[in-house]
Design a protein around this motif. Structure first.
Motif, mmCIF file in Angstrom:
data_model
loop_
_atom_site.group_PDB
_atom_site.id
_atom_site.type_symbol
_atom_site.label_atom_id
_atom_site.label_comp_id
_atom_site.label_asym_id
_atom_site.label_seq_id
_atom_site.Cartn_x
_atom_site.Cartn_y
_atom_site.Cartn_z
ATOM 1 N N MET A 198 0.836 -1.181 0.000
ATOM 2 C CA MET A 198 0.000 0.000 0.000
ATOM 3 C C MET A 198 0.878 1.240 0.000
ATOM 4 S SD MET A 198 -3.286 -0.696 2.379
ATOM 5 C CE MET A 198 -3.211 -2.301 3.144
ATOM 6 N N ASN A 199 0.268 2.356 -0.343
ATOM 7 C CA ASN A 199 1.026 3.601 -0.315
ATOM 8 C C ASN A 199 0.617 4.444 0.887
ATOM 9 O OD1 ASN A 199 -1.276 5.210 -0.885
ATOM 10 N ND2 ASN A 199 -1.042 4.843 -3.060
ATOM 11 N N TRP B 54 -3.172 5.069 1.712
ATOM 12 C CA TRP B 54 -3.882 3.858 2.150
ATOM 13 C C TRP B 54 -3.385 3.422 3.527
ATOM 14 C CZ3 TRP B 54 -7.988 4.277 -0.190
ATOM 15 C CH2 TRP B 54 -8.092 4.469 -1.564
ATOM 16 N N ASP B 55 -2.123 3.677 3.812
ATOM 17 C CA ASP B 55 -1.610 3.376 5.152
ATOM 18 C C ASP B 55 -2.327 4.211 6.210
ATOM 19 O OD1 ASP B 55 0.177 1.520 4.135
ATOM 20 O OD2 ASP B 55 1.849 2.929 4.076
ATOM 21 N N LEU C 230 -5.383 5.431 5.886
ATOM 22 C CA LEU C 230 -6.740 4.903 5.995
ATOM 23 C C LEU C 230 -6.756 3.610 6.809
ATOM 24 C CD1 LEU C 230 -9.696 5.204 5.408
ATOM 25 C CD2 LEU C 230 -9.322 4.111 3.190
ATOM 26 N N ASP C 231 -5.738 2.799 6.681
ATOM 27 C CA ASP C 231 -5.631 1.582 7.484
ATOM 28 C C ASP C 231 -5.605 1.944 8.970
ATOM 29 O OD1 ASP C 231 -5.304 -1.218 7.926
ATOM 30 O OD2 ASP C 231 -3.141 -0.937 8.103
ATOM 31 N N ARG D 247 -14.373 2.359 -3.544
ATOM 32 C CA ARG D 247 -13.151 3.144 -3.797
ATOM 33 C C ARG D 247 -12.000 2.708 -2.907
ATOM 34 N NH1 ARG D 247 -15.816 8.767 -2.625
ATOM 35 N NH2 ARG D 247 -16.537 7.413 -0.945
ATOM 36 N N ILE D 248 -12.312 1.969 -1.866
ATOM 37 C CA ILE D 248 -11.302 1.527 -0.907
ATOM 38 C C ILE D 248 -10.777 0.161 -1.328
ATOM 39 C CG2 ILE D 248 -10.938 0.877 1.506
ATOM 40 C CD1 ILE D 248 -13.084 2.921 2.235
ATOM 41 N N PRO D 249 -9.460 -0.037 -1.298
ATOM 42 C CA PRO D 249 -8.900 -1.343 -1.675
ATOM 43 C C PRO D 249 -9.473 -2.486 -0.822
ATOM 44 C CG PRO D 249 -7.145 0.283 -1.452
ATOM 45 C CD PRO D 249 -8.405 0.921 -0.935
ATOM 46 N N LEU E 229 -8.418 -3.253 2.833
ATOM 47 C CA LEU E 229 -8.908 -2.324 3.853
ATOM 48 C C LEU E 229 -10.389 -2.548 4.123
ATOM 49 C CD1 LEU E 229 -6.993 0.904 2.832
ATOM 50 C CD2 LEU E 229 -6.423 -0.775 4.585
#
Length: 57
Positions: A1-2, A5-6, A8-9, A32-34, A37
């Protein structure tokens, strides 16, 4: 992840610890969220309530 996203995690973790089921449900279904997650949000929702409550203390 970038980086984004980190972050958001970490937010999902905080929301899970806080027990905000409404927000976790929204995160779980947001396309929209991987997927990893969304799965994290699902994991929090699948925990029994007494475990989530004990995690907040």
């Amino acid at each position: 992840m970038n980086g984004a996203w980190d972050v958001l995690d970490a937010v999902i973790y905080g929301v899970g610890i806080n027990g905000d089921e409404t927000l976790l449900r929204q995160l779980r279904t947001d396309p929209r969220i991987p997927a990893p997650l969304r799965q994290a949000a699902t994991w929090w929702l699948n925990l029994p309530r007494y475990i989530r409550d004990s995690a907040a203390h």
